[in-house]
Design an enzyme around this catalytic site. Structure first.
Site, PDB file in Angstrom:
ATOM      1  N   VAL A   1       6.583 -18.741  20.519  1.00  0.00           N
ATOM      2  CA  VAL A   1       7.769 -18.379  19.749  1.00  0.00           C
ATOM      3  C   VAL A   1       8.962 -19.054  20.400  1.00  0.00           C
ATOM      4  CG1 VAL A   1       9.266 -16.499  18.973  1.00  0.00           C
ATOM      5  CG2 VAL A   1       6.781 -16.162  19.066  1.00  0.00           C
ATOM      6  N   CYS A   2       9.837 -19.613  19.583  1.00  0.00           N
ATOM      7  CA  CYS A   2      11.087 -20.184  20.072  1.00  0.00           C
ATOM      8  C   CYS A   2      10.791 -21.262  21.115  1.00  0.00           C
ATOM      9  CB  CYS A   2      11.972 -19.053  20.605  1.00  0.00           C
ATOM     10  SG  CYS A   2      13.698 -19.463  20.867  1.00  0.00           S
ATOM     11  N   THR A   3      11.518 -21.270  22.218  1.00  0.00           N
ATOM     12  CA  THR A   3      11.348 -22.325  23.213  1.00  0.00           C
ATOM     13  C   THR A   3      10.102 -22.143  24.066  1.00  0.00           C
ATOM     14  OG1 THR A   3      12.893 -21.137  24.648  1.00  0.00           O
ATOM     15  CG2 THR A   3      13.783 -22.949  23.326  1.00  0.00           C
TER      16      THR A   3
END
Length: 231
Positions: free
Chosen positions: A102-104
């Site tokens: 998720v995300c970075t």
């Protein structure tokens, strides 16, 4: 009786807690699912929201995941050259049915060499940097390439989690979880991504520039290390 599906998420200092806790909440809903949170020790880990989360296992003793999830946050960039964490991610990924972020969190998968030639997404503020690690950046809330599933920034983790549940269980299960948690987003503003009409473009450009200045040197070092391993 079949063993429960085991979701295993990495937790680390300065993690963006919603990247972790949003999907973990959804993953915990099916009766035949378990969720573990792994870090180097079982001591409380301080998130970027200021409160702490307690791991359920350490890296050495973590059970093999069916679904490995790496959340994001600035803290993930401190791990791109951390051998212990990279070895853990590679080891777990080798035995997992799905390898996800998720995300970075995608940058840690990339630094572990798991995104080379794979389509993937991450938060818009660092999306352009993902290609340095051999990934094929794709602008989307959720991107699947084989057994790699990546989610965009922070709240995209909820869409990501439903996508994963549909793959691991079935769409009926995912719909039941969505309904149970009343996930029916209707934000009061239309500024959720740079492409939306109410997004402040000055904020967008400033954020991309500041994140690049902070993160690009770290990502380039990880890319160089990856190239050495592959040579």
């Amino acid at each position: 009786m079949a063993a429960p599906v085991r979701f295993l998420a990495l937790v680390f200092p300065n993690v963006t807690q919603l990247d972790l806790t949003g999907p973990a909440q959804f993953f915990s809903a099916p009766a035949d699912a378990t969720v573990d949170l792994a870090w180097k020790t079982r001591d409380p880990v301080v998130t970027d929201a200021g409160f702490a989360i307690v791991p359920t296992t350490d890296l050495a003793d973590a059970p093999q995941a069916d679904v490995l999830m790496i959340p994001g946050g600035q803290g993930v960039f401190d791990l791109l050259d951390d051998p212990e964490t990279l070895d853990f991610v590679r080891r777990q990924a080798a035995g997992a049915r799905f390898v996800t972020s998720v995300c970075t969190g995608a940058f840690l998968l990339g630094a572990a060499g798991l995104l080379v030639g794979k389509r993937a997404t991450t938060h818009w503020n660092s999306h352009a940097l993902l290609g340095l690690l051999g990934a094929i950046p794709e602008q989307a809330r959720v991107v699947r390439d084989g057994n790699i599933i990546t989610g965009g920034g922070v709240t995209a983790g909820l869409d990501f989690a439903l996508t994963v549940l549909a793959e691991v269980f079935d769409e009926q299960t995912a719909r039941a979880v969505q309904l149970g948690y009343e996930y029916d987003p209707a934000p009061p503003f239309d500024a959720g991504t740079p492409s939306r009409p109410e997004a402040d473009q000055a904020q967008v450009q400033h954020t991309i520039a500041t994140r690049a200045a902070l993160r690009e040197p770290v990502v380039r070092r990880a890319a160089a290390a990856l190239a050495e391993v592959s040579a």
